[in-house]
Design a protein around this motif. Structure first.
Motif, PDB file in Angstrom:
ATOM      1  N   UNK A   1       0.790  -1.313  -0.015  1.00 20.51           N
ATOM      2  CA  UNK A   1       0.043  -0.116   0.062  1.00 20.51           C
ATOM      3  C   UNK A   1       0.834   1.417   0.070  1.00 20.51           C
ATOM      4  N   UNK A   2       0.298   2.197  -0.702  1.00 21.33           N
ATOM      5  CA  UNK A   2       1.155   3.632  -0.990  1.00 21.33           C
ATOM      6  C   UNK A   2       1.566   4.078   0.412  1.00 21.33           C
ATOM      7  N   UNK A   3       0.621   4.254   1.360  1.00 22.80           N
ATOM      8  CA  UNK A   3       0.928   4.871   2.590  1.00 22.80           C
ATOM      9  C   UNK A   3       2.177   4.001   3.472  1.00 22.80           C
ATOM     10  N   UNK A   4       2.005   2.947   3.341  1.00 26.48           N
ATOM     11  CA  UNK A   4       3.150   2.015   4.069  1.00 26.48           C
ATOM     12  C   UNK A   4       4.323   2.251   3.428  1.00 26.48           C
ATOM     13  N   UNK A   5       4.405   2.437   2.035  1.00 30.17           N
ATOM     14  CA  UNK A   5       5.779   2.606   1.476  1.00 30.17           C
ATOM     15  C   UNK A   5       6.291   4.069   1.768  1.00 30.17           C
ATOM     16  N   UNK A   6       5.163   4.858   1.913  1.00 33.28           N
ATOM     17  CA  UNK A   6       5.607   6.374   2.040  1.00 33.28           C
ATOM     18  C   UNK A   6       6.295   6.386   3.498  1.00 33.28           C
ATOM     19  N   UNK A   7       5.659   5.596   4.375  1.00 29.15           N
ATOM     20  CA  UNK A   7       6.202   5.619   5.879  1.00 29.15           C
ATOM     21  C   UNK A   7       7.552   5.078   5.895  1.00 29.15           C
ATOM     22  N   UNK A   8       7.610   3.854   5.191  1.00 28.94           N
ATOM     23  CA  UNK A   8       8.951   3.332   5.293  1.00 28.94           C
ATOM     24  C   UNK A   8      10.250   4.269   4.781  1.00 28.94           C
TER      25      UNK A   8
ATOM     26  N   UNK B   1       0.854  -7.579   4.456  1.00 29.57           N
ATOM     27  CA  UNK B   1      -0.448  -6.695   4.299  1.00 29.57           C
ATOM     28  C   UNK B   1      -0.851  -6.083   5.652  1.00 29.57           C
ATOM     29  N   UNK B   2      -1.981  -6.085   6.219  1.00 28.86           N
ATOM     30  CA  UNK B   2      -2.327  -5.434   7.210  1.00 28.86           C
ATOM     31  C   UNK B   2      -1.420  -5.681   8.595  1.00 28.86           C
ATOM     32  N   UNK B   3      -0.882  -6.910   8.596  1.00 32.70           N
ATOM     33  CA  UNK B   3      -0.109  -7.230   9.564  1.00 32.70           C
ATOM     34  C   UNK B   3       1.340  -6.741   9.508  1.00 32.70           C
ATOM     35  N   UNK B   4       1.819  -6.036   8.558  1.00 32.19           N
ATOM     36  CA  UNK B   4       3.076  -5.744   8.408  1.00 32.19           C
ATOM     37  C   UNK B   4       3.730  -5.007   9.382  1.00 32.19           C
ATOM     38  N   UNK B   5       4.993  -5.050   9.669  1.00 31.54           N
ATOM     39  CA  UNK B   5       5.657  -4.284  10.591  1.00 31.54           C
ATOM     40  C   UNK B   5       6.977  -4.017   9.968  1.00 31.54           C
ATOM     41  N   UNK B   6       7.618  -2.720  10.295  1.00 30.09           N
ATOM     42  CA  UNK B   6       9.070  -2.503   9.843  1.00 30.09           C
ATOM     43  C   UNK B   6       9.950  -2.125  10.956  1.00 30.09           C
ATOM     44  N   UNK B   7      11.285  -2.647  10.844  1.00 31.47           N
ATOM     45  CA  UNK B   7      12.391  -2.309  12.066  1.00 31.47           C
ATOM     46  C   UNK B   7      13.347  -1.762  11.108  1.00 31.47           C
ATOM     47  N   UNK B   8      13.851  -0.697  11.624  1.00 29.99           N
ATOM     48  CA  UNK B   8      15.103  -0.076  10.959  1.00 29.99           C
ATOM     49  C   UNK B   8      16.062   0.252  12.085  1.00 29.99           C
ATOM     50  N   UNK B   9      17.258   0.130  12.113  1.00 29.11           N
ATOM     51  CA  UNK B   9      18.228   0.138  12.662  1.00 29.11           C
ATOM     52  C   UNK B   9      19.483   1.010  12.128  1.00 29.11           C
ATOM     53  N   UNK B  10      19.661   2.074  12.893  1.00 28.46           N
ATOM     54  CA  UNK B  10      20.853   2.846  12.594  1.00 28.46           C
ATOM     55  C   UNK B  10      21.915   2.920  13.468  1.00 28.46           C
TER      56      UNK B  10
ATOM     57  N   UNK C   1       6.817  15.008  11.310  1.00 24.68           N
ATOM     58  CA  UNK C   1       5.203  15.322  11.737  1.00 24.68           C
ATOM     59  C   UNK C   1       4.652  14.662  10.776  1.00 24.68           C
ATOM     60  N   UNK C   2       4.970  14.915   9.452  1.00 18.93           N
ATOM     61  CA  UNK C   2       4.584  14.049   8.432  1.00 18.93           C
ATOM     62  C   UNK C   2       4.327  12.720   8.347  1.00 18.93           C
ATOM     63  N   UNK C   3       5.783  12.131   8.787  1.00 18.54           N
ATOM     64  CA  UNK C   3       5.658  10.528   9.175  1.00 18.54           C
ATOM     65  C   UNK C   3       4.689  10.021   9.947  1.00 18.54           C
ATOM     66  N   UNK C   4       4.396  10.945  10.908  1.00 21.54           N
ATOM     67  CA  UNK C   4       3.399  10.491  11.655  1.00 21.54           C
ATOM     68  C   UNK C   4       1.927  10.447  11.320  1.00 21.54           C
ATOM     69  N   UNK C   5       1.827  11.394  10.533  1.00 25.80           N
ATOM     70  CA  UNK C   5       0.365  11.551   9.977  1.00 25.80           C
ATOM     71  C   UNK C   5       0.258  10.155   9.147  1.00 25.80           C
ATOM     72  N   UNK C   6       1.294   9.662   8.357  1.00 23.53           N
ATOM     73  CA  UNK C   6       1.139   8.652   7.472  1.00 23.53           C
ATOM     74  C   UNK C   6       1.246   7.582   8.232  1.00 23.53           C
ATOM     75  N   UNK C   7       1.854   7.261   9.103  1.00 22.24           N
ATOM     76  CA  UNK C   7       1.857   6.052  10.213  1.00 22.24           C
ATOM     77  C   UNK C   7       0.246   6.128  10.522  1.00 22.24           C
ATOM     78  N   UNK C   8      -0.196   7.244  11.148  1.00 15.03           N
ATOM     79  CA  UNK C   8      -1.710   7.052  11.607  1.00 15.03           C
ATOM     80  C   UNK C   8      -2.407   6.514  10.380  1.00 15.03           C
ATOM     81  N   UNK C   9      -2.536   7.191   9.267  1.00 14.55           N
ATOM     82  CA  UNK C   9      -3.279   6.674   8.072  1.00 14.55           C
ATOM     83  C   UNK C   9      -3.042   5.045   7.785  1.00 14.55           C
ATOM     84  N   UNK C  10      -1.778   4.706   7.969  1.00 16.07           N
ATOM     85  CA  UNK C  10      -1.622   3.146   7.742  1.00 16.07           C
ATOM     86  C   UNK C  10      -2.094   2.304   8.916  1.00 16.07           C
ATOM     87  N   UNK C  11      -2.091   2.820   9.997  1.00 18.52           N
ATOM     88  CA  UNK C  11      -2.731   2.038  11.273  1.00 18.52           C
ATOM     89  C   UNK C  11      -1.218   1.533  11.919  1.00 18.52           C
TER      90      UNK C  11
END
Length: 229
Positions: free
Chosen positions: A111-118, A143-152, A184-194
């Motif tokens: 989904x577009x929003x999940x990619x934008x969030x990533x 899909x709806x159960x996807x999670x992301x983990x990023x390490x820096x 702030x925008x990343x937070x909005x996209x996260x919210x839209x992505x659930x």
């Protein structure tokens, strides 16, 4: 307490400012290189100018392609984006000697929003290691159960104090400027992505996770129960 909400026109203006900020430096370098070509007769100097123009044009293109996916529409409402494209633009953006990208997200239509969030989380991870290092990007679930983990990981790895509040949509003093708009925008996209974004930091190591809100709430309840036991 009233939750902070940024006017849609202000959001658009601040995101535009952010994109312009990202591309103005390489575009300016291209202009400088062209001016040298017009005025300089020395072959060596002209060669340096051409190299500057080439590298700056590549940098500007990489930043614009990344911003198109991270901030732009990139397709119709509800569209899906190939995560392979997300990896490609991220690798282009981070194509320097300071930062190594380890990408472990399967190539699928997402989904577009999940990619934008990533992609936006990749920006936050990159900012966490200003002196360079390694950024690892992985996903689990579908899909709806996807999670992301990023390490820096890198020298002096850190997250700016304001980032967690911006991701939660609660900016300090109720103000968002062009420097803060991306988080702030990343937070909005996260919210839209659930998805709920959580950041943890240790010396030389920052971890960013984005998990379905229900899963995050369940884990917090389990942790609270364990502490009370």
């Amino acid at each position: 307490m009233t939750k902070f909400a940024l006017d849609s026109l202000d959001l658009a203006a601040l995101l535009s400012s952010r994109v312009c900020h990202d591309v103005i430096s390489p575009v300016g370098a291209i202009v400088n290189g062209l001016e040298v070509l017009e005025e300089e007769k020395d072959a060596e100097m002209r060669g340096h100018a051409l190299a500057l123009i080439k590298s700056s044009a590549a940098e500007a293109s990489a930043r614009l392609q990344f911003c198109r996916l991270a901030f732009g529409a990139a397709g119709s409402k509800g569209a899906e984006i190939d995560t392979g494209d997300a990896e490609h633009v991220t690798r282009q953006l981070l194509a320097d000697e300071r930062t190594k990208l380890e990408w472990s997200v399967p190539r699928v239509l997402m989904s577009k929003n999940k990619v934008k969030l990533l992609l936006n989380l990749c920006l936050i991870a990159d900012a966490a290691i200003p002196r360079g290092g390694v950024i690892s990007v992985a996903s689990s679930g579908e899909r709806d159960e996807i999670s992301f983990t990023l390490e820096a990981k890198g020298v002096n790895a850190r997250i700016a104090a304001a980032i967690p509040a911006l991701l939660a949509g609660e900016p300090e003093e109720g103000v968002v400027d062009a420097r803060a708009i991306q988080a702030y925008y990343a937070g909005l996209v996260a919210q839209a992505s659930g998805l709920d974004v959580v950041i943890s930091a240790q010396p030389e190591h920052v971890t960013i996770t984005a998990r379905p809100v229900a899963a995050q709430a369940e884990e917090e309840t389990e942790t609270k129960t364990a502490l009370e036991a």
